[in-house]
Design a protein around this motif. Structure first.
Motif, PDB file in Angstrom:
ATOM      1  N   THR A   1      -7.762  -3.304  -2.113  1.00  0.00           N
ATOM      2  CA  THR A   1      -7.920  -2.225  -1.309  1.00  0.00           C
ATOM      3  C   THR A   1      -8.538  -1.002  -2.193  1.00  0.00           C
ATOM      4  OG1 THR A   1      -6.299  -2.993   0.198  1.00  0.00           O
ATOM      5  CG2 THR A   1      -7.064  -0.695   0.474  1.00  0.00           C
TER       6      THR A   1
ATOM      7  N   VAL B   1      11.818   8.556   4.147  1.00  0.00           N
ATOM      8  CA  VAL B   1      12.534   8.878   2.634  1.00  0.00           C
ATOM      9  C   VAL B   1      13.618   9.867   2.992  1.00  0.00           C
ATOM     10  CG1 VAL B   1      12.099   9.436   0.414  1.00  0.00           C
ATOM     11  CG2 VAL B   1      10.676   7.789   1.305  1.00  0.00           C
TER      12      VAL B   1
ATOM     13  N   TYR C   1      -3.704  -6.357  -1.426  1.00  0.00           N
ATOM     14  CA  TYR C   1      -3.317  -4.793  -1.853  1.00  0.00           C
ATOM     15  C   TYR C   1      -4.350  -4.528  -2.951  1.00  0.00           C
ATOM     16  CZ  TYR C   1      -0.658  -1.774  -4.813  1.00  0.00           C
ATOM     17  OH  TYR C   1      -0.295  -0.841  -5.447  1.00  0.00           O
TER      18      TYR C   1
ATOM     19  N   MET D   1      -5.041  15.934   9.197  1.00  0.00           N
ATOM     20  CA  MET D   1      -4.080  17.097   9.066  1.00  0.00           C
ATOM     21  C   MET D   1      -3.740  17.670  10.342  1.00  0.00           C
ATOM     22  SD  MET D   1      -2.764  17.428   5.912  1.00  0.00           S
ATOM     23  CE  MET D   1      -2.011  18.920   6.869  1.00  0.00           C
TER      24      MET D   1
ATOM     25  N   MET E   1      -7.711  13.252   2.108  1.00  0.00           N
ATOM     26  CA  MET E   1      -6.417  14.299   1.955  1.00  0.00           C
ATOM     27  C   MET E   1      -6.542  15.070   3.234  1.00  0.00           C
ATOM     28  SD  MET E   1      -5.562  15.991  -1.509  1.00  0.00           S
ATOM     29  CE  MET E   1      -7.234  16.003  -2.341  1.00  0.00           C
TER      30      MET E   1
ATOM     31  N   LEU F   1       0.860  -1.145   0.008  1.00  0.00           N
ATOM     32  CA  LEU F   1       0.094   0.061   0.162  1.00  0.00           C
ATOM     33  C   LEU F   1       0.923   1.180   0.055  1.00  0.00           C
ATOM     34  CD1 LEU F   1      -3.068  -0.375   2.398  1.00  0.00           C
ATOM     35  CD2 LEU F   1      -3.153   0.114  -0.013  1.00  0.00           C
ATOM     36  N   TYR F   2       1.895   1.076   0.746  1.00  0.00           N
ATOM     37  CA  TYR F   2       2.779   2.279   0.928  1.00  0.00           C
ATOM     38  C   TYR F   2       3.518   2.513  -0.328  1.00  0.00           C
ATOM     39  CZ  TYR F   2       6.605   5.414   2.166  1.00  0.00           C
ATOM     40  OH  TYR F   2       7.343   6.600   2.326  1.00  0.00           O
ATOM     41  N   TRP F   3       3.932   1.827  -1.211  1.00  0.00           N
ATOM     42  CA  TRP F   3       4.595   2.026  -2.395  1.00  0.00           C
ATOM     43  C   TRP F   3       3.556   1.913  -3.495  1.00  0.00           C
ATOM     44  CZ3 TRP F   3       9.410   4.082  -1.933  1.00  0.00           C
ATOM     45  CH2 TRP F   3      10.068   3.410  -1.056  1.00  0.00           C
ATOM     46  N   GLY F   4       2.320   1.737  -3.407  1.00  0.00           N
ATOM     47  CA  GLY F   4       1.427   2.056  -4.257  1.00  0.00           C
ATOM     48  C   GLY F   4       0.508   3.051  -3.921  1.00  0.00           C
ATOM     49  N   GLY F   5       1.208   4.070  -3.245  1.00  0.00           N
ATOM     50  CA  GLY F   5       0.631   5.560  -3.362  1.00  0.00           C
ATOM     51  C   GLY F   5      -0.522   5.734  -2.302  1.00  0.00           C
ATOM     52  N   ASP F   6      -0.418   4.904  -1.230  1.00  0.00           N
ATOM     53  CA  ASP F   6      -1.577   5.166  -0.095  1.00  0.00           C
ATOM     54  C   ASP F   6      -0.936   5.169   1.280  1.00  0.00           C
ATOM     55  OD1 ASP F   6      -3.794   4.390   1.382  1.00  0.00           O
ATOM     56  OD2 ASP F   6      -4.714   3.654  -0.213  1.00  0.00           O
ATOM     57  N   GLU F   7      -1.369   6.110   1.798  1.00  0.00           N
ATOM     58  CA  GLU F   7      -0.879   6.618   3.311  1.00  0.00           C
ATOM     59  C   GLU F   7      -1.135   5.494   4.454  1.00  0.00           C
ATOM     60  OE1 GLU F   7      -2.141   8.725   1.253  1.00  0.00           O
ATOM     61  OE2 GLU F   7      -1.098  10.434   1.205  1.00  0.00           O
TER      62      GLU F   7
ATOM     63  N   MET G   1      -8.704   5.579  -1.242  1.00  0.00           N
ATOM     64  CA  MET G   1      -9.327   6.330  -0.445  1.00  0.00           C
ATOM     65  C   MET G   1     -10.192   7.327  -1.158  1.00  0.00           C
ATOM     66  SD  MET G   1      -6.738   6.965   2.918  1.00  0.00           S
ATOM     67  CE  MET G   1      -5.385   7.549   1.989  1.00  0.00           C
TER      68      MET G   1
ATOM     69  N   ASN H   1       1.299   3.323   5.941  1.00  0.00           N
ATOM     70  CA  ASN H   1       2.169   3.652   7.063  1.00  0.00           C
ATOM     71  C   ASN H   1       1.378   3.526   8.416  1.00  0.00           C
ATOM     72  OD1 ASN H   1       4.550   4.644   6.246  1.00  0.00           O
ATOM     73  ND2 ASN H   1       3.646   7.014   5.340  1.00  0.00           N
TER      74      ASN H   1
END
Lengths: 325, 361
Positions: free
Chosen positions: B324, B132, B321, B336, B332, B110-116, B327, B119
């Protein structure tokens, strides 16, 4: 004349100055043998040697700080920071030294360096690889911030930046590194800094933008044209200091101002444009100024990044709303 | 008059040589066959996962991915030496340590797939997310160790950095703090010889990276990073000392990056093929497998079964994965601030109104 991409414009300008000026040194992480992670320095070390195109240890504060040192002693360093997300250790050197050296030594020392970095979203990159934080540098007195939006301007503005006796942060919109080609002659002719570029003339509304967003903005302007709405599109190009004359002249003509940028809204460079037009041109305005920007959130990872970037529709709607006001 | 006022040396630990022969005393944990087998199984799973992740990237189903190929011993060695209550501050390719600690493979994807949400992993909830910006995590680990020390907890912080990262200021700042404050922590420098295209000799003139801790006044050791027994033994010792109030250790694990830096990199541009071929002779799975075989704990049938089991686990993780859903755009704006400011609520409404309008091109 070669047809080249924006990133090839960068490479061509670097090669031109390395060839012409012994004081120019390109340095950074992976800029040598590898030719840069985006290939901006491809072939330069082979051509000019490892002392003119230097792979440095992995340390951004060091890269900026050694460049200040080299520049103060008469060289013309062109350091690369691999991604804007890694530029923050270099910020101390830029704000505490690069932008101040001339002023605090009363002109005895100067700092002619160009800190290059790719920036912006839209390429499906990992975390910390997609932000637009140009406003942070625009807030530094004594530092110029330059952003090209086409191959022609990448070549011409980078030449001008390297020849500029002041420090320049040169931010390259990586989403459009290879988006379009233009014929660019390697004639060593720089384009002027500190001026805006009018991408499209119009009479109904002025749209100010820069970097990769020039593409969405031009698309929106072309779509609006079909509906009989004539937009003037201005590429800021030098983000700091801003050429307000061109903007104010345009607003005087159109009476309407929309600002488009990828960076967050809060304290973005758009705020500076809006404030100055309000100060100096408010009587020319027929409607409130509108901003179409990234949101004041952390730049999302790439599954949502296209939702973050201003879309053509958001830009076009903002123009229409401004005209309806 | 001149006299020597200080002298230092760096010790190198190897337990298994590349042929799987025992060359040091067997560490205590290695007397338990279950421990040895768990470590080997996870190293194999990590490698299976890695191969699959690269394939997913190549077929457009994953973003840029940082491979851990060749680092399995270093990562599993670190992870298996830690306790759950210890705090891990990784860089971005320590999957072997993280999977040992309970992070799910689907979360890595998920992380490397662009989904927070990657983490927000299910490993120890106090562990730090991937990091990073190079070397910045070292200071977080030092801060975490400081928190443990101030509260009188018998917990340690562990951070990992690469050879390139040792050039960053943040690394030295963290080492210095750890020394000055006798912090309960371990720094691991996974020296894989390459920082993207920059070889170690352009990074430093030091003979070892372990010695980078000497000036900070902390204990420094070097281990064979392809030897999971050595990595775990040295890590356990470092963490035992830290828990006993004896301060921090810097451990250099010498290994080799058998992959490209990430899937966005092409190492053939700058790295000789022969060097990589030679490094494969020292790769970490080989020697532990040979050792297990020599002890009668492993054979071809078990290897075959393990590979099938790993492939099934990885396939299940990939399916999870891929199933899923993205989102919603409103995500976003979540998390925050503790409470959302009004200005952000307005922007959230705009984002929802324009959801799917394309952005970008």
């Amino acid at each position: 004349m070669p047809r080249i991409t924006l990133i090839e414009g960068v490479t061509m300008a670097l090669a031109h100055e390395l060839e012409k000026d012994d004081r120019v040194v390109v340095l950074g992480e992976d800029v040598g043998v590898n030719g840069g992670v985006f290939r901006a320095t491809a072939g330069l070390q082979q051509r000019f040697g490892a002392e003119r195109v230097m792979d440095t240890p992995l340390a951004e504060s060091m890269i900026a700080g050694m460049s200040v040192g080299m520049a103060a002693q008469g060289m013309r360093p062109v350091p690369e920071i691999q991604f804007m997300g890694f530029i923050y250790p270099a910020v101390d050197q830029m704000i505490s030294h690069a932008g101040r050296l001339r002023h605090r030594t009363r002109g005895r020392l100067q700092c002619p360096m160009v800190l290059r970095a790719p920036y912006g979203g839209g390429i499906h990159a990992p975390e910390h690889h997609s932000e637009s934080t140009e406003a942070m540098f625009a807030h530094m007195p004594g530092v110029r911030v330059v952003i090209p939006s086409s191959p022609t301007r990448a070549y011409g503005l980078l030449l001008a930046s390297i020849r500029c006796p002041d420090p320049v942060v040169f931010l390259e919109p990586k989403r459009i590194y290879r988006l379009a080609k233009q014929e660019v002659e390697d004639n060593g002719e720089a384009l002027p800094l500190d001026v805006c570029y009018i991408l499209r003339e119009g009479t109904d509304a002025t749209i100010v933008t820069w970097g990769a967003m020039t593409h969405e903005t031009m698309k929106a302007a072309n779509e609006l044209d079909q509906k009989g709405i004539s937009c003037e599109v201005i590429d800021l190009a030098t983000i700091s200091p801003i050429d307000f004359d061109t903007i104010l002249e345009s607003v005087e003509k159109t009476g309407r101002l929309i600002i488009v940028h990828e960076a967050p809204n809060n304290c973005g460079v758009g705020a500076e444009v809006a404030a100055t037009v309000a100060e100096k041109g408010i009587y020319d305005l027929k409607a409130p100024i509108r901003r179409v920007t990234g949101y004041d959130t952390v730049m999302p990872l790439f599954r949502l990044e296209m939702e973050y970037l201003p879309s053509v529709r958001r830009i076009a709607d903002a123009v229409v709303e401004t005209l309806e006001d | 008059m001149k006299k020597t006022v200080a002298e230092y040396r760096i010790e190198h630990l190897q337990v298994l040589d590349p042929q799987g022969e025992l060359v040091s005393d067997l560490p205590d944990f290695a007397r338990d066959p279950e421990q040895l087998l768990s470590m080997y199984r996870l190293m194999t799973l990590t490698r299976t996962f890695d191969t699959k992740a690269i394939n997913l990237q190549r077929t457009g189903k994953l973003g840029t991915y940082a491979s851990s190929l060749g680092h399995e011993a270093a990562h599993v060695g670190i992870g298996s030496a830690m306790r759950d209550e210890d705090i891990f501050a990784p860089m971005y390719r320590e999957y072997g340590a993280q999977l040992w600690r309970g992070v799910k493979m689907s979360e890595v994807l998920l992380y490397w797939g662009g989904d927070e949400r990657g983490n927000d992993f299910s490993g120890p909830r106090h562990d730090f997310p991937w990091c990073v910006p190079i070397a910045t995590q070292c200071l977080h680990a030092a801060g975490a160790a400081m928190a443990c020390k101030l509260r009188g907890e018998k917990r340690c912080a562990v951070t990992v950095i690469g050879d390139g990262g040792t050039s960053e200021g943040a690394f030295y700042e963290a080492l210095n703090l750890a020394g000055a404050q006798r912090l309960p922590m371990m720094f691991v420098v996974v020296n894989n010889k390459w920082a993207i295209s920059v070889p170690l000799h352009l990074q430093t003139a030091a003979e070892t990276l372990a010695q980078k801790g000497i000036a900070a006044g902390i204990r420094c050791v070097q281990v064979d990073g392809n030897d999971v027994l050595a990595v775990r033994a040295a890590s356990e010792e470092a963490l035992a000392r830290a828990r006993a109030g004896e301060g921090a250790t810097l451990m250099e694990a010498v290994t080799y990056r058998l992959s490209d830096h990430t899937t966005a990199d092409d190492a053939t541009r700058y790295r000789p093929k022969e060097e990589v071929e030679e490094a494969w002779e020292f790769e970490p799975l080989l020697r532990i497998r040979k050792y297990l075989q020599s002890q009668g704990m492993w054979d071809e049938q078990r290897e075959e079964d393990l590979l099938r089991e790993c492939a099934n686990k990885v396939d299940a993780a990939v399916e999870e994965y891929l199933n899923t859903a993205r989102m919603p755009v409103s995500a976003m704006f979540d998390h925050m601030y503790d409470e959302m400011p009004e200005s952000l609520q307005e922007q959230r409404e705009i984002a929802i109104r324009y959801e799917g309008s394309g952005g970008g091109h």
